[in-house]
Write a protein that holds these residues in place. Structure first.
Motif, short mmCIF file in Angstrom:
data_model
loop_
_atom_site.label_atom_id
_atom_site.label_comp_id
_atom_site.label_asym_id
_atom_site.label_seq_id
_atom_site.Cartn_x
_atom_site.Cartn_y
_atom_site.Cartn_z
N THR A 107 0.86 4.26 -2.77
CA THR A 107 0.65 5.65 -2.39
C THR A 107 1.76 6.55 -2.92
O THR A 107 1.50 7.65 -3.44
CB THR A 107 0.57 5.78 -0.85
OG1 THR A 107 -0.51 4.98 -0.37
CG2 THR A 107 0.36 7.23 -0.44
N ARG A 108 3.01 6.11 -2.80
CA ARG A 108 4.13 6.91 -3.30
C ARG A 108 4.05 7.07 -4.82
O ARG A 108 4.35 8.14 -5.35
CB ARG A 108 5.45 6.26 -2.90
CG ARG A 108 5.78 6.37 -1.41
CD ARG A 108 7.29 6.20 -1.16
NE ARG A 108 7.75 4.91 -1.65
CZ ARG A 108 7.86 3.80 -0.89
NH1 ARG A 108 7.53 3.87 0.37
NH2 ARG A 108 8.31 2.68 -1.42
N ARG A 127 0.83 -1.21 0.00
CA ARG A 127 0.00 0.00 0.00
C ARG A 127 0.87 1.25 0.00
O ARG A 127 0.55 2.24 -0.67
CB ARG A 127 -0.93 0.00 1.23
CG ARG A 127 -2.07 -1.00 1.14
CD ARG A 127 -3.22 -0.59 2.06
NE ARG A 127 -2.77 -0.27 3.41
CZ ARG A 127 -2.67 -1.16 4.40
NH1 ARG A 127 -3.00 -2.43 4.18
NH2 ARG A 127 -2.26 -0.79 5.60
N GLN A 128 1.95 1.21 0.73
CA GLN A 128 2.84 2.38 0.79
C GLN A 128 3.47 2.65 -0.58
O GLN A 128 3.59 3.82 -0.98
CB GLN A 128 3.93 2.14 1.84
CG GLN A 128 4.78 3.37 2.12
CD GLN A 128 5.82 3.11 3.20
OE1 GLN A 128 6.13 1.96 3.52
NE2 GLN A 128 6.34 4.17 3.81
N THR A 129 3.86 1.61 -1.27
CA THR A 129 4.43 1.78 -2.62
C THR A 129 3.40 2.36 -3.57
O THR A 129 3.70 3.26 -4.37
CB THR A 129 4.95 0.42 -3.15
OG1 THR A 129 5.92 -0.10 -2.24
CG2 THR A 129 5.56 0.59 -4.53
#
Length: 703
Positions: A96-97, A92-94
């Protein structure tokens, strides 16, 4: 003497006696346009592979305007992990970035996050982010150039981020193509210089073709940059301009310099007089050769596609500048050099050796035994041309992109996760009132695997995205597009990258016979004006066509059937790229006509002097055979370097053009065409009386 010269001879005399003025003009041109040349690479466009005014282009414009740019050139970012899923924090973080990076780009209108059941795979290991295009197709390819490295850097050991879609694919392909071209140039330049030294026998003389090439390329590149300020010009225009500047610079310099050396050494003429005589003969042949090349390439303008027209424009600019330099700068340099043209010669070279004893002996052998040699050459060409009857064409697939590039990695990840058709969705744009009916038609089509929910947009329009069951490059996709267009309600348009490729392929299929007909017709007319003889003009065109057919027959065996795929390092697509028949035909025909003019202008020069068919044929072989052989050797070496590196289309170009030049020089110009001159005898030079009254009086012999 000047009064007896023709227009090109008088131009040569003027340049020979005004060396400083000519040099200043070319220095100003080279510096002025050369200053702009380095900027051209960033100004050229990466797209343009479309049929102008087609239904698919209209659909793309509507989607860009009414659906926030989510058309075929929208950016598609694939986030994929073999070990993690969309629910994991690192995944999820990837995502978002990546969304944030896209949102910061001025080329993006909107960012569409991955959605469960639509753009997140069932197993959760693949998610697709879409970014609407704020700019046109060409600008979106440039945006992909800028974004793909930043996006890839967001990935980790466990999660990969790849930019794919049409913009990403063309960005990766253009970059791979540029790298391949640079690699090929590094190989081809020393090979070219070595062959030129052997052909000229002198380092100074061998440098003259390279001078023409550099001047032609620099000025053409600067002109292309100026052209980009007015219209989109494909990055391929620069690649092809380089190739033709090199090819024609070598051809023309070989022909002119060898004729100059024959006229100057041992004749008692001054350098200026030898230049005048050279340009009155060889210079006039070069002018006709350049005109045939320009005519052949101008026919490509009949294809209504920005990429094709701009590529033809780029080559034509390089031809114009090389031709201008050959007719002005080269004679001025020759007049200045005089006897120093043979400086730094090889030990066995004799100055002024213009007539080749070996090619004269070859001509005599062909005169004595025309049927055996002629039938053998004809049989080889016909056998090689036969496979062209089964040639298939198609628009390039993802296989034109190198295996490790991000766009291909993302493309293959999407196909594994969502099905083979997910990488090329069809975009159906319809009036809002017809949306339900259009969706039903798409859902009922047997080739459609999935229809996405209807999206309502501005202007009373609706967008339906349909995912096919097959790969976007499959032959069935064209039939699917045609069937949907026939069944959909009035006002509905079918677009998307697949439909754009299909429309361009259809335009190419429709225009190819017209382009070929125009090239053949105008080529015949130009040869008729040059030679004043309709029979040999028709023979020259027919033999060109035979050599071209043989080259495409070999292309069918290599690129469609996959023979030599391992040696050349490519994956066969099962077809030849659709631009090949029209674009490569024009290029091959242009080069073939180049050699035809050199050989037949020399034959006409001897015929006008002696009216002896034997002297015309043997004399032409003796005086132009070595030039044709040397020029062909250089071009074959150059073209084959392109065949050994880079993505598939440059390999196609290198193999097809290299084989065409090899066959044309070895079997047509130096064998079949001289045999036909022998068999036709006096009839080769027959012309009706009325033709002499209509056509201008063109002579290649110095009066």
């Amino acid at each position: 003497m000047v009064s007896a010269l023709g227009p090109i001879g008088r131009l040569g005399h003027w340049t020979a006696t005004h060396v400083r003025a000519v040099a200043i003009v070319w220095i100003v041109l080279a510096i002025g346009l050369g200053f702009l040349a380095p900027r051209v690479e960033h100004a050229l466009s990466g797209a343009g592979w479309e049929a102008t005014g087609s239904e698919s282009v209209q659909a793309r414009d509507l989607v860009d305007r009414n659906f926030q740019g989510l058309s075929s050139y929208a950016l598609m970012v694939v986030v994929h992990s073999a070990s993690q899923t969309a629910g994991d924090p690192a995944f999820r973080q990837t995502v978002t970035r990546a969304e944030q990076a896209l949102g910061r780009s001025e080329a993006v209108t909107t960012v569409v996050a991955p959605q469960a059941g639509v753009s997140i795979s069932r197993d959760g290991h693949t998610a697709v982010i879409q970014a609407g295009a704020a700019r046109n197709a060409n600008e979106m390819v440039r945006a992909a150039d800028d974004l793909k490295t930043e996006l890839a850097a967001l990935g980790t050991d466990a999660v990969r981020v790849d930019l794919t879609g049409a913009s990403g694919m063309w960005s990766d392909f253009n970059e791979a193509n540029k790298t391949a071209m640079m690699k090929s140039e590094l190989i081809s330049w020393p090979v070219t210089l070595a062959i030129l030294v052997l052909a000229f026998g002198s380092l100074v003389a061998a440098g003259l073709p390279l001078m023409l090439t550099i001047v032609g390329l620099v000025t053409a590149a600067g002109s292309l940059y100026l052209g980009t300020q007015l219209l989109d010009i494909s990055i391929w225009a620069m690649n092809f301009a380089l190739m033709f500047a090199l090819a024609l610079g070598i051809d023309y310099a070989l022909f002119v310099v060898m004729r100059f050396r024959g006229a100057f050494f041992g004749s008692g003429l001054s350098a200026e007089e030898a230049v005048s005589e050279t340009m009155d003969t060889a210079g006039q042949a070069v002018l006709f050769s350049g005109a045939t090349v320009l005519i052949s390439l101008s026919a490509v303008m009949l294809v209504p596609s920005p990429a094709f027209r701009s590529m033809a424009l780029g080559i034509m600019l390089s031809v114009i500048f090389v031709l201008a330099a050959t007719l002005t700068l080269l004679p001025a340099v020759l007049a200045k050099l005089g006897p120093r043209v043979d400086k730094l010669s090889l030990p066995w070279v004799r100055s002024g050796e213009h007539r080749s004893a070996r090619f004269a002996a070859w001509g005599e052998r062909l005169w004595r035994r025309p049927w055996g040699y002629g039938l053998a050459a004809l049989a080889v060409l016909v056998v090689l041309a036969t496979p062209v009857l089964h040639l298939d064409t198609g628009m390039p697939s993802i296989k034109v992109v190198p295996q490790g590039d991000g766009s291909r990695q993302g493309y293959e990840a999407v196909q594994r996760a969502f099905g083979p058709g997910a990488t090329g969705p069809l975009q159906i744009v319809a009036p809002a009132g017809e949306a339900a009916k259009a969706a039903a038609v798409a859902q009922a089509d047997p080739a459609i695997a999935q229809v996405m929910p209807v999206q309502r947009g501005a202007g009373g329009t609706a967008l339906i995205q349909a995912i096919a069951r097959t790969d976007p490059s499959s032959k069935q996709m064209g039939a699917t597009v045609d069937r949907l267009r026939a069944d959909l309600p009035p006002g509905a348009l079918v677009g998307g990258a697949v439909a754009e490729n299909h429309d361009l392929e259809q335009v190419l299929a429709d225009r190819t016979p017209l382009v070929i007909g125009v090239v053949l017709g105008l080529g015949f007319l130009l040869l008729l004006v040059a030679l004043q003889a309709p029979i040999i003009a028709a023979v020259g065109v027919a033999t060109n066509l035979l050599a071209t057919g043989a080259a495409f027959g070999v292309a069918k065996l290599v690129f469609q059937d996959g023979h030599l795929a391992g040696l050349l390092g490519f994956e066969a697509q099962g077809f030849l790229d659709a631009w090949g028949p029209v674009f490569f035909f024009a290029m091959i025909f242009a080069i073939s006509m180049d050699y035809t003019v050199f050989l037949l202008s020399s034959a006409k020069e001897h015929w006008d002097r002696s009216h002896d068919p034997r002297e015309a044929m043997v004399g032409a072989m003796a005086h132009s055979g070595r030039v044709i052989f040397a020029a062909a050797a250089v071009m074959v070496a150059v073209f084959f370097t392109f065949a050994l590196s880079g993505p598939l289309p440059p390999k196609e170009m290198g193999v097809i053009l290299g084989i065409a030049v090899l066959l044309d020089a070895a079997l047509v110009r130096l064998l079949l065409l001289p045999v036909l001159l022998r068999l036709l005898g006096h009839w080769a030079w027959w012309s009706p009386r009325w033709m002499h009254r209509v056509l201008p009086d063109v002579r290649f012999g110095h009066a």
